[in-house]
Design a protein around this motif. Structure first.
Motif, PDB file in Angstrom:
ATOM      1  N   ILE A   1     -90.229 105.499  51.316  1.00 22.59           N
ATOM      2  CA  ILE A   1     -89.507 106.767  51.461  1.00 22.59           C
ATOM      3  C   ILE A   1     -90.169 107.891  50.664  1.00 22.59           C
ATOM      4  O   ILE A   1     -89.763 109.046  50.775  1.00 22.59           O
ATOM      5  N   ARG A   2     -91.184 107.552  49.881  1.00 23.36           N
ATOM      6  CA  ARG A   2     -91.890 108.573  49.091  1.00 23.36           C
ATOM      7  C   ARG A   2     -93.241 108.963  49.708  1.00 23.36           C
ATOM      8  O   ARG A   2     -93.956 109.781  49.146  1.00 23.36           O
ATOM      9  N   ILE A   3     -93.578 108.353  50.838  1.00 22.60           N
ATOM     10  CA  ILE A   3     -94.844 108.669  51.499  1.00 22.60           C
ATOM     11  C   ILE A   3     -94.669 109.947  52.294  1.00 22.60           C
ATOM     12  O   ILE A   3     -93.776 110.052  53.121  1.00 22.60           O
ATOM     13  N   PRO A   4     -95.524 110.955  52.066  1.00 17.71           N
ATOM     14  CA  PRO A   4     -95.350 112.227  52.770  1.00 17.71           C
ATOM     15  C   PRO A   4     -95.708 112.112  54.239  1.00 17.71           C
ATOM     16  O   PRO A   4     -96.267 111.116  54.700  1.00 17.71           O
ATOM     17  N   GLU A   5     -95.370 113.150  54.961  1.00 20.61           N
ATOM     18  CA  GLU A   5     -95.714 113.192  56.378  1.00 20.61           C
ATOM     19  C   GLU A   5     -97.231 113.114  56.502  1.00 20.61           C
ATOM     20  O   GLU A   5     -97.965 113.782  55.781  1.00 20.61           O
ATOM     21  N   GLY A   6     -97.685 112.294  57.400  1.00 20.05           N
ATOM     22  CA  GLY A   6     -99.114 112.022  57.510  1.00 20.05           C
ATOM     23  C   GLY A   6     -99.430 110.556  57.309  1.00 20.05           C
ATOM     24  O   GLY A   6    -100.533 110.106  57.583  1.00 20.05           O
ATOM     25  N   GLY A   7     -98.442 109.796  56.812  1.00 16.07           N
ATOM     26  CA  GLY A   7     -98.609 108.359  56.702  1.00 16.07           C
ATOM     27  C   GLY A   7     -99.236 107.910  55.400  1.00 16.07           C
ATOM     28  O   GLY A   7     -99.683 108.708  54.584  1.00 16.07           O
ATOM     29  N   VAL A   8     -99.255 106.586  55.237  1.00 15.46           N
ATOM     30  CA  VAL A   8     -99.735 106.009  53.985  1.00 15.46           C
ATOM     31  C   VAL A   8    -101.219 106.281  53.764  1.00 15.46           C
ATOM     32  O   VAL A   8    -101.690 106.319  52.635  1.00 15.46           O
ATOM     33  N   ARG A   9    -101.979 106.512  54.828  1.00 14.13           N
ATOM     34  CA  ARG A   9    -103.412 106.781  54.674  1.00 14.13           C
ATOM     35  C   ARG A   9    -103.659 108.101  53.937  1.00 14.13           C
ATOM     36  O   ARG A   9    -104.712 108.301  53.352  1.00 14.13           O
ATOM     37  N   LYS A  10    -102.663 108.974  53.993  1.00 14.15           N
ATOM     38  CA  LYS A  10    -102.813 110.251  53.285  1.00 14.15           C
ATOM     39  C   LYS A  10    -102.871 110.035  51.785  1.00 14.15           C
ATOM     40  O   LYS A  10    -103.361 110.877  51.038  1.00 14.15           O
ATOM     41  N   LEU A  11    -102.389 108.858  51.333  1.00 11.42           N
ATOM     42  CA  LEU A  11    -102.394 108.535  49.910  1.00 11.42           C
ATOM     43  C   LEU A  11    -103.599 107.688  49.539  1.00 11.42           C
ATOM     44  O   LEU A  11    -103.598 107.064  48.484  1.00 11.42           O
ATOM     45  N   GLN A  12    -104.605 107.592  50.414  1.00 12.39           N
ATOM     46  CA  GLN A  12    -105.745 106.732  50.116  1.00 12.39           C
ATOM     47  C   GLN A  12    -106.328 107.087  48.754  1.00 12.39           C
ATOM     48  O   GLN A  12    -106.614 108.236  48.457  1.00 12.39           O
ATOM     49  N   GLY A  13    -106.490 106.058  47.918  1.00 14.50           N
ATOM     50  CA  GLY A  13    -106.940 106.276  46.551  1.00 14.50           C
ATOM     51  C   GLY A  13    -105.797 106.412  45.578  1.00 14.50           C
ATOM     52  O   GLY A  13    -105.991 106.455  44.378  1.00 14.50           O
ATOM     53  N   GLN A  14    -104.549 106.488  46.093  1.00 15.76           N
ATOM     54  CA  GLN A  14    -103.371 106.542  45.231  1.00 15.76           C
ATOM     55  C   GLN A  14    -102.450 105.387  45.588  1.00 15.76           C
ATOM     56  O   GLN A  14    -102.664 104.667  46.547  1.00 15.76           O
ATOM     57  N   LYS A  15    -101.398 105.247  44.811  1.00 15.86           N
ATOM     58  CA  LYS A  15    -100.387 104.245  45.100  1.00 15.86           C
ATOM     59  C   LYS A  15     -99.026 104.927  45.076  1.00 15.86           C
ATOM     60  O   LYS A  15     -98.699 105.600  44.089  1.00 15.86           O
TER      61      LYS A  15
END
Length: 1008
Positions: A713-727
């Motif tokens: 529920i904390r992943i922004p719009e754009g999907g989990v790949r948008k957080l690549q390099g983060q957790k």
């Protein structure tokens, strides 16, 4: 073979650890051979460094506010009275600054800021001239207090006061690199910004030698550090037993022996390629500094006599109080007559301080014990003592010795000693030589050669009482090169050794010593370059008679994106970006470039602790293009038991396919959280030849699978790949009331059901049976692993169209792109629906905490069990209200459950409407009866639940609800025994879980 290194070490680190030997028949270790060759070229990757090390020691007598004086004398080098501290003993008098406060004014002044003289510019080097500051304090707390001696912990308040006082005056960028406290003993080591990167393997320890031989009111605190990967330094701050009698002297010597024998440091990791199995002791370092209140006194001379001798130099015209006048008179006389003003050399003047100190020092217990080989005799040395005794003074005075009733004799209690590795080895060699001489002497006497003393070549006499003075022979050459333990050539000499006489806040005067050190430091980049060169040279120098192979990695298939952090010149197998359930393949060609056949096999690699052993990690499979050799009757010692071997003839090649596939959800979860990495090393063994190490790596692209609801529920719009390099973590704001992936999947499934039913109505022929009537669980499949990911499907086969679509759906889920783009334009709606529905069930099963967590389920089960025991039954409306009240503690889980059950309810309504329409229109012929369940009721439905479904055969909608609940309960609810179906308690629990989900699928208005 498991490595001793942490689990998160890189492939290069694992390669540099203990690994199977390269030449097993010759029993030579590749690691050792490579390290020796690199070491032989050490001159190419080291560069000389020059620094100053300043050592300070002070017994602060547990006095309050005394920390205000530390920075001035230790860092700034102030408070030295030249006439009393050896800086004016040879006639080259230094009168000091004209602006410096006089002794009389200093002693008369009372201030809370500092007792140090105003206007003192400093005499001893300090500030940014020093590379390493090492300060030893004694009695920072009252060591005679039972409360302090028996305190079960170290109160950091005291140490923090001294650290703050020092850091306030240190130049910018200096940082504390080592600290250790033992009751009243405190050692602090600071390093300059230039030195901080050079310092490694810091280890601190303490040894108590006080009460009962182990209490910390006496003892030592010690620090070990390594400069530039080459030079070991040890700093020892000690407080030895007090007292002026013989027993006290023996106790001091005993304290020294205990500190020496009991001090142990942490092992040094990978120092010059060698990993230690155990820690080092004192004596293994290259340079050591032993300082503190050693408490050695003046022996054989009355205290009053000592006091009278020294008082002359603290009260007459050469004392500090009249030193300025003496300087003035000296200047005047020089102007009148150059001949008459010629000073008498200090060593020839019977009234000089030099002569006084020379007459007292032979009575110094420390020097006597060194010569008698009872303490500090194994290479320790000290700079010339050209300053007044440091103990005991009246607090607040520059040169008034103990005026109390005890009238303690002045002594040099506070000392700074040092020792080089050369000094220690010279002493050890001398002891060995004497022992050999003693044995030969005894042997000659035993053979009856009593008169052989005349022949010095035959008989060797040794008497430690008369020969003890010879031990100093090796300690005079300060400028000689010191060969370190690692074989580097260093130099060190003492620049300053003095007392800070004008510090008035303690009954001890502090000491400082400045050492100039020249050492060789490793340049990491140069060493890495030499390491690679040596490795290639050893490779080329292989014996031609041994089997030789060459590995060629096919990089043509490697596609690196800008998001990857892997170097493009990586020489191993780089799989590039890796996605869930998407196999990546790379080819490796093995060519026999030698003159004899080569028998090869992949053997157990050096796996990190906690990681599975074997030839390859669990996410990698290895396939050869030929069958293996027949099993040998006796496996070769050079191969792992069970390892498949392949023989390649000279000039022949063998192709190996490496396939990387990430499928188990626990592994996906570990990769998402950074607890695992796609970084490993394969070990290809050549029988009779050397091992080849093949690094493999991949760049994991995060997946929404395996995560918890709180993270999703904390992943922004754009999907989990948008957080690549983060957790995703709790520190990020909440974006959604339920996982966006769940919104998208439920909406897509519901929309596809409507389309599928509409298409069926338009295209069904006479006699065709609608899929929702042939399978009660339609459009959802049995909760088996339809993706072939969990059961280890054969990834070597080409993917089917359905598998390709499924992988595209995963990609759309992780990148927040439309699901429609995952399919071809003409893909049947029923196929799309099947894949989306399967993905939804699989996504729910992969959630780390589930829709209903273990804790929530415990509350549900307790309530159900209580009502069953009381034979109470809630209405559907009351049951839903009770369930929602429990779920209200976790709103995101509550919304997620309502989202799923609402979707299922709407699908059920669509199917009911479609079934009624089919009957009315007459499509499909007779539609009476309950649709068959595709679920494995033996595994999925408990006994009682199976019986219940049989009772619902006359109610198709109720049977379908039961099948839906049976399918979704284990996917949504986290309870350990769900779905096992073995014991009675498990069956009851499974039925309760199905009942909970079914409760939300009943029609609200009828309560069915």
């Amino acid at each position: 073979m498991a490595s001793s290194n942490p689990a998160n070490r890189s492939s290069v680190d694992l390669l540099d650890s203990t690994i199977p030997g390269a030449f097993p028949h010759a029993q030579i270790s590749t690691h050792q051979t490579l390290s020796q060759a690199v070491y032989a070229r050490r001159a190419e990757y080291t560069r000389p460094r020059r620094i100053r090390i300043k050592v300070g020691s002070w017994n602060v007598a547990a006095l309050k506010g005394i920390e205000k004086d530390v920075g001035g004398w230790f860092v700034d080098g102030r408070d030295v009275e030249e006439a009393m501290a050896g800086l004016a003993l040879e006639g080259q008098q230094t009168c000091g600054s004209d602006e410096r406060e006089s002794v009389k004014d200093q002693e008369a002044r009372r201030t809370k800021e500092t007792t140090l003289p105003w206007g003192d510019p400093g005499t001893v080097p300090g500030g940014d001239e020093i590379g390493i500051y090492a300060l030893g304090l004694q009695e920072v707390v009252d060591v005679n207090s039972p409360a302090e001696a028996l305190r079960p912990y170290t109160d950091p308040t005291t140490a923090n006061k001294y650290k703050s006082a020092i850091e306030e005056v240190l130049p910018e960028g200096y940082r504390l690199v080592a600290e250790q406290q033992l009751i009243g003993l405190l050692i602090l080591i600071y390093a300059s910004p230039m030195m901080i990167p050079e310092i490694k393997s810091v280890s601190t320890t303490s040894v108590g030698t006080g009460l009962m031989g182990y209490m910390g009111n006496k003892g030592a605190v010690t620090a070990r550090l390594i400069l530039g990967e080459t030079t070991r330094l040890v700093f020892i701050n000690s407080h030895l037993g007090a007292g002026a009698d013989k027993t006290a002297l023996e106790r001091r010597n005993w304290d020294v022996s205990q500190i020496t024998s009991r001090t142990r440091f942490d092992p040094i990791a990978d120092l010059m390629g060698v990993s230690q199995a155990s820690g080092e002791a004192l004596g293994e370092e290259d340079f050591a500094f032993w300082f503190g209140d050693l408490n050695y006194r003046l022996e054989g001379i009355p205290g009053d006599d000592v006091r009278r001798l020294l008082t002359v130099h603290t009260t007459d015209s050469s004392s500090a109080s009249s030193f300025a006048d003496a300087c003035s008179q000296f200047s005047t006389s020089t102007a009148d007559s150059e001949v008459d003003s010629m000073p008498i050399p200090a060593h020839m003047d019977p009234a000089s301080l030099h002569t006084t100190l020379s007459s007292l020092l032979p009575h110094d217990e420390l020097h006597q014990q060194q010569k008698a080989r009872k303490a500090f005799h194994d290479g320790w040395q000290e700079g010339p003592i050209e300053f007044l005794p440091t103990y005991k003074y009246d607090i607040g005075s520059v040169g008034v010795f103990d005026s109390s009733e005890k009238k303690r004799s002045p002594s040099w209690c506070d000392r700074i000693l040092y020792r080089t590795r050369r000094d220690k080895l010279a002493y050890d060699a001398k002891i060995k030589e004497e022992e050999e001489a003693r044995k030969k002497d005894e042997e000659m006497k035993a053979r009856g050669l009593e008169d052989a003393g005349a022949d010095e070549d035959v008989l060797f006499d040794y008497n430690p009482e008369t020969d003890g003075d010879e031990y100093d022979d090796f300690a005079d050459a300060e400028d000689e090169v010191v060969v370190t333990k690692e074989g580097f050539e260093d130099e060190m000499f003492l620049e300053y050794y003095t007392a800070h006489q004008r510090v008035l806040s303690s009954d001890h005067k502090p000491l400082s010593a400045v050492f100039a050190l020249k050492y060789d430091a490793v340049v990491p980049d140069l060493k890495a370059h030499i390491y690679q060169e040596v490795a290639r040279e050893l490779d080329r120098a292989e014996n031609e008679g041994r089997p030789t192979i060459t590995l060629v990695v096919d990089h043509s298939a490697t596609s690196l994106t800008s998001t990857e952090e892997h170097s493009s010149n990586f020489e191993g197998v780089n799989f590039g970006d890796v996605k869930y359930a998407t196999p990546k393949r790379r080819s490796v060609t093995i060519a026999n470039t030698g003159r004899v056949p080569a028998t090869i096999s992949f053997v157990d690699r050096p796996a990190a602790p906690g990681q599975p052993e074997g030839p390859a990690p669990p996410w990698l499979s290895i396939a050869f293009d030929r069958p293996p050799n027949p099993p040998a009757a006796t496996p070769s010692d050079t191969h792992s038991v069970g390892a498949k071997q392949y023989t390649i003839d000279p000039a022949e090649v063998c192709n190996v396919t490496l396939t990387l596939l990430i499928s188990p959800i626990p592994l996906v979860r570990a990769l998402n959280e950074g607890l695992a990495s796609l970084d490993d090393i394969l070990v290809l063994r050549v029988e009779g030849g050397r091992d080849h190490f093949l690094p493999v790596r991949g760049n994991w692209l995060q997946s929404a699978l395996g995560m918890s609801i709180d993270r999703l529920i904390r992943i922004p719009e754009g999907g989990v790949r948008k957080l690549q390099g983060q957790k995703p973590s709790g520190a990020q704001p909440v974006k959604w009331s339920a996982p966006r992936e769940l919104f998208r999947l439920t909406e897509a499934v519901e929309d596809s059901v409507e389309r599928a039913i509409a298409e069926w109505d338009m295209t069904a022929g006479e006699g065709d049976v609608p899929p929702w009537l042939s399978d009660a669980a339609w459009p959802f499949a049995s909760p088996q692993d339809v993706h072939g990911a969990e059961n280890g499907s054969d990834v070597a086969n080409e993917a089917t169209e359905e598998q390709v679509f499924r992988l595209r759906v995963y990609e759309a889920l992780d990148t927040d792109t439309p699901f429609e783009k995952a399919f071809e334009p003409n893909t049947p709606t029923r196929l799309k629906l099947s894949i989306l529905a399967e993905t939804l069930v699989f996504f729910l099963r992969s959630l780390e905490d589930g829709i209903v967590t273990v804790e929530m389920w415990q509350l549900f089960e307790n309530g159900m069990a209580a009502r069953e025991k009381a034979k109470q039954q809630l209405s559907p409306d009351d049951g839903r209200a009770w369930a929602l009240e429990i779920l209200s503690s976790a709103p995101n889980h509550n919304v997620s459950l309502i989202l799923i059950t609402s979707m299922l309810s709407r699908i059920l309504n669509e199917i009911v409407s479609a079934s009624l329409s089919s009957r009315v229109d007459g499509i499909g012929g007779s539609m009476k009866g309950t649709p068959r369940s595709s679920l494995d009721v033996t595994a999925q439905s408990p006994t009682k639940g199976r019986a219940r479904r049989m009772t619902l055969t006359k109610n198709p909608e109720a049977a379908r609800r039961w099948d839906y609940a049976t399918l979704f309960a284990p996917a949504m609810i986290r309870a350990e025994s769900l779905g096992k179906g073995r014991e009675k308690e498990t069956r009851v629990r499974d039925e309760r879980a199905v009942g909970l989900i079914e409760l939300f699928l009943r029609e609200e208005e009828t309560g069915k």
